[in-house]
Design an enzyme around this catalytic site. Structure first.
Site, PDB file in Angstrom:
ATOM      1  N   ASN A 199      -7.101 -26.337 -51.049  1.00 32.96           N
ATOM      2  CA  ASN A 199      -7.392 -26.436 -49.608  1.00 32.96           C
ATOM      3  C   ASN A 199      -8.452 -27.510 -49.366  1.00 32.96           C
ATOM      4  OD1 ASN A 199      -9.141 -24.555 -50.883  1.00 32.96           O
ATOM      5  ND2 ASN A 199      -9.678 -23.590 -48.950  1.00 32.96           N
TER       6      ASN A 199
ATOM      7  N   GLU B 266      -1.353 -24.620 -50.176  1.00 40.35           N
ATOM      8  CA  GLU B 266       0.113 -24.647 -50.292  1.00 40.35           C
ATOM      9  C   GLU B 266       0.679 -25.931 -49.704  1.00 40.35           C
ATOM     10  OE1 GLU B 266      -1.858 -22.251 -49.181  1.00 40.35           O
ATOM     11  OE2 GLU B 266      -0.903 -20.273 -49.286  1.00 40.35           O
TER      12      GLU B 266
HETATM   13  N1  THU Z   1      -6.219 -21.041 -47.069  1.00 39.74           N
HETATM   14  C1  THU Z   1      -5.321 -21.591 -47.942  1.00 39.74           C
HETATM   15  O1  THU Z   1      -5.522 -22.691 -48.459  1.00 39.74           O
HETATM   16  N2  THU Z   1      -4.180 -20.885 -48.213  1.00 39.74           N
HETATM   17  C2  THU Z   1      -3.945 -19.621 -47.796  1.00 39.74           C
HETATM   18  O2  THU Z   1      -2.906 -19.052 -48.137  1.00 39.74           O
HETATM   19  C3  THU Z   1      -4.936 -18.927 -46.970  1.00 39.74           C
HETATM   20  C4  THU Z   1      -5.992 -19.782 -46.383  1.00 39.74           C
HETATM   21  C5  THU Z   1      -7.476 -21.746 -46.828  1.00 39.74           C
HETATM   22  C6  THU Z   1      -7.666 -22.341 -45.475  1.00 39.74           C
HETATM   23  C7  THU Z   1      -9.176 -22.401 -45.382  1.00 39.74           C
HETATM   24  O3  THU Z   1      -9.644 -23.579 -46.018  1.00 39.74           O
HETATM   25  C8  THU Z   1      -9.659 -21.209 -46.192  1.00 39.74           C
HETATM   26  O4  THU Z   1      -8.560 -20.847 -47.015  1.00 39.74           O
HETATM   27  C9  THU Z   1     -10.090 -20.026 -45.356  1.00 39.74           C
HETATM   28  O5  THU Z   1      -9.110 -19.624 -44.478  1.00 39.74           O
END
Ligand code: THU
Length: 138
Positions: free
Chosen positions: A45, A58
């Site tokens: 992320n 993802e």
């Molecule tokens: N996030 C993801 O990368 N994937 C997920 O399946 C859930 C949420 C990230 C987005 C943000 O940077 C952090 O997790 C908190 O929501």
């Protein structure tokens, strides 16, 4: 889609989470996408001070894979090292994955203990009538 071993893919997602840029949420996430040619493309992320621009792990993995010429996807794993529980893909990621992945593709998701829950793209985004209409397009 049967027979995909989740273990190696979950470990790749765990490793990918180390590359997170998440100073705002402090919630690292890693993803690992298995391609038909056997390669694994990872993503983390990537947040932004304009919060809405955040890219989930993802979508980072999916967009990196497509950018590298991959179109045939077999499984994805998601790893959240700060979470007590497995965290499944958000709504935006479900839509993005559904665009390019088969309905029966396995999705593995794990929290910090590494124990994965398993689902499929079709279960994450049910009643997606447009899914198969787009298959085979460039
Ligand atoms: N996030 C993801 O990368 N994937 C997920 O399946 C859930 C949420 C990230 C987005 C943000 O940077 C952090 O997790 C908190 O929501």
């Amino acid at each position: 889609m049967q027979g995909t071993d989740p273990h190696g893919l979950i470990e790749a997602a765990r490793e990918a989470a180390r590359h997170t840029y998440s100073p705002y949420s402090r919630f690292p996430v890693g993803a690992a996408l298995l391609c038909g040619d056997g390669t694994v493309i990872t993503g983390a992320n990537v947040e932004n001070r304009s919060f809405g621009l955040t890219n989930c792990a993802e979508r980072s993995a999916l967009f990196a894979a497509v950018s590298q010429g991959k179109r045939d996807f077999r499984a994805i794993a998601v790893f959240c090292p700060q979470s007590e529980v497995p965290v499944s893909p958000c709504g935006a990621c479900r839509q993005a994955l559904s665009e390019l992945c088969p309905n029966d593709m396995p999705v593995y998701y794990a929290g910090r203990d590494g124990r994965a829950a398993t689902t499929t793209i079709g279960e994450l985004l049910p009643q997606d009538s447009l899914h198969d209409l787009m298959k085979g397009r460039a």
